[in-house]
Design an enzyme around this catalytic site. Sequence first.
Site, short mmCIF file in Angstrom:
data_model
loop_
_atom_site.label_atom_id
_atom_site.label_comp_id
_atom_site.label_asym_id
_atom_site.label_seq_id
_atom_site.Cartn_x
_atom_site.Cartn_y
_atom_site.Cartn_z
CG ASP A 124 -3.53 6.40 6.47
OD1 ASP A 124 -4.63 6.83 6.84
OD2 ASP A 124 -3.24 5.20 6.46
NE ARG A 130 -4.01 0.18 1.93
CZ ARG A 130 -4.93 0.63 2.79
NH1 ARG A 130 -4.98 0.18 4.03
NH2 ARG A 130 -5.79 1.55 2.42
O1 MRU Z 1 -7.64 2.28 4.33
P1 MRU Z 1 -7.49 2.21 5.82
O2 MRU Z 1 -8.67 1.63 6.49
O3 MRU Z 1 -6.19 1.56 6.22
O4 MRU Z 1 -7.39 3.74 6.26
C1 MRU Z 1 -7.08 4.00 7.61
C2 MRU Z 1 -7.23 5.42 8.01
O5 MRU Z 1 -7.47 6.29 7.19
C3 MRU Z 1 -7.00 5.71 9.45
O6 MRU Z 1 -7.72 6.85 9.83
C4 MRU Z 1 -5.51 5.94 9.72
O7 MRU Z 1 -4.72 4.91 9.22
C5 MRU Z 1 -5.23 6.12 11.16
S1 MRU Z 1 -5.26 4.59 12.09
C6 MRU Z 1 -4.80 4.96 13.67
#
Ligand code: MRU
Length: 356
Positions: free
Chosen positions: A248, A100
């Site tokens: 992220d 990712r």
């Molecule tokens: O695609 P995802 O579900 O991995 O996206 C996650 C998020 O956007 C969260 O808000 C982020 O990773 C923070 S987790 C503490």
Amino acid sequence: MLENRQFDNSDIQSVMLDDENSTLIILDQTLLPNEKIFLRLTNQNQIWEAIYSLRVRGAPAIGIAAAYGAYLGIKESKAESYEQLYEDLKKVKEYLASSRPTAVNLFWALDRMETRFKAEEGKTVDEIKNALKDEADTIRIEDEMVCKSIGENALSLLESGMGILTHCNAGAIATAKYGTALAPIYLGKERGYEFKVYADETRPLLQGARLTAWELNEAGIDVTLICDNMASIVMKEGRIQAVLVGCDRVAANGDTANKIGTSGVAILAKHYRIPFYVCAPLSTIDLKCSTGEDIHIELRSNEEVTSKWYEKPMAPEGVEVYNPCFDVTDNILITAIVTEKGIAYPPYTKSLAELF
Ligand code: MRU
């Protein structure tokens, strides 16, 4: 690969190594809230797939899984020298890094594993492998402490009785424990605070409905699920006193990538004069990105939008779909960025740099 273990909601461990140090155990987040299934992942291919498919998700949890993936990836290596083992590690690292693109914790954790590897030069191959297991354990244990500190710092911004809106899932299952944006809610509950949490469902993958609403509900926290397009009305009706989100990747100027829809929530919060707080471990702050323009936004499949949760497709066959998985919230919309080292306020270029 599948294992259905007894699930203990009071102490959710969504990513851990088994006692024999040979298997990564993850809670399969794609099956929540209907099934609580733990998967046993034994090799880098399975770990790559689990990250790519969001079985393990959330920036810190992805980093922890990748760190264990690097360890398991070289554990069975036949290398007999430091140099040979290093070649293997570099291949595993490159492979896992391709799972990712947006959450910087993935790259941060893999870089940290490589740094530890290099620090072990001169040791035997077995000693180096053990050191990598130790480093992955340390990343996981540190994340738990980091999340608790974020929770403490964020709690200082909140008062009992507040209505809090959150987007996506930045809870315990997205980290080693506690979560980031949800950490102050858990800590507050322990101390008698009463919050009313509104969880955006978070289209298209429903992390808010499937994960946040589930997690908070299980913990006995007052949570109300809303569709994403209801955020404006709950703000206008005076139900929300603070917005808390995870992230992220945070750029050096405070621009913040988080789940798609976050920037819209921030724009609404600004309109209704509601503080918008981003909760971020330092491992999510990427000073190498000077602004949000430098952040790679993941694009995902059309089916997530057109058919994933429906019995029949809910869009005409072959229609053009655009499915960015994250968006970037401009720093001017962010009231503060809450880290384990303290709370950063604008101007972020200065305040974030000072935290390191
Ligand atoms: O695609 P995802 O579900 O991995 O996206 C996650 C998020 O956007 C969260 O808000 C982020 O990773 C923070 S987790 C503490």
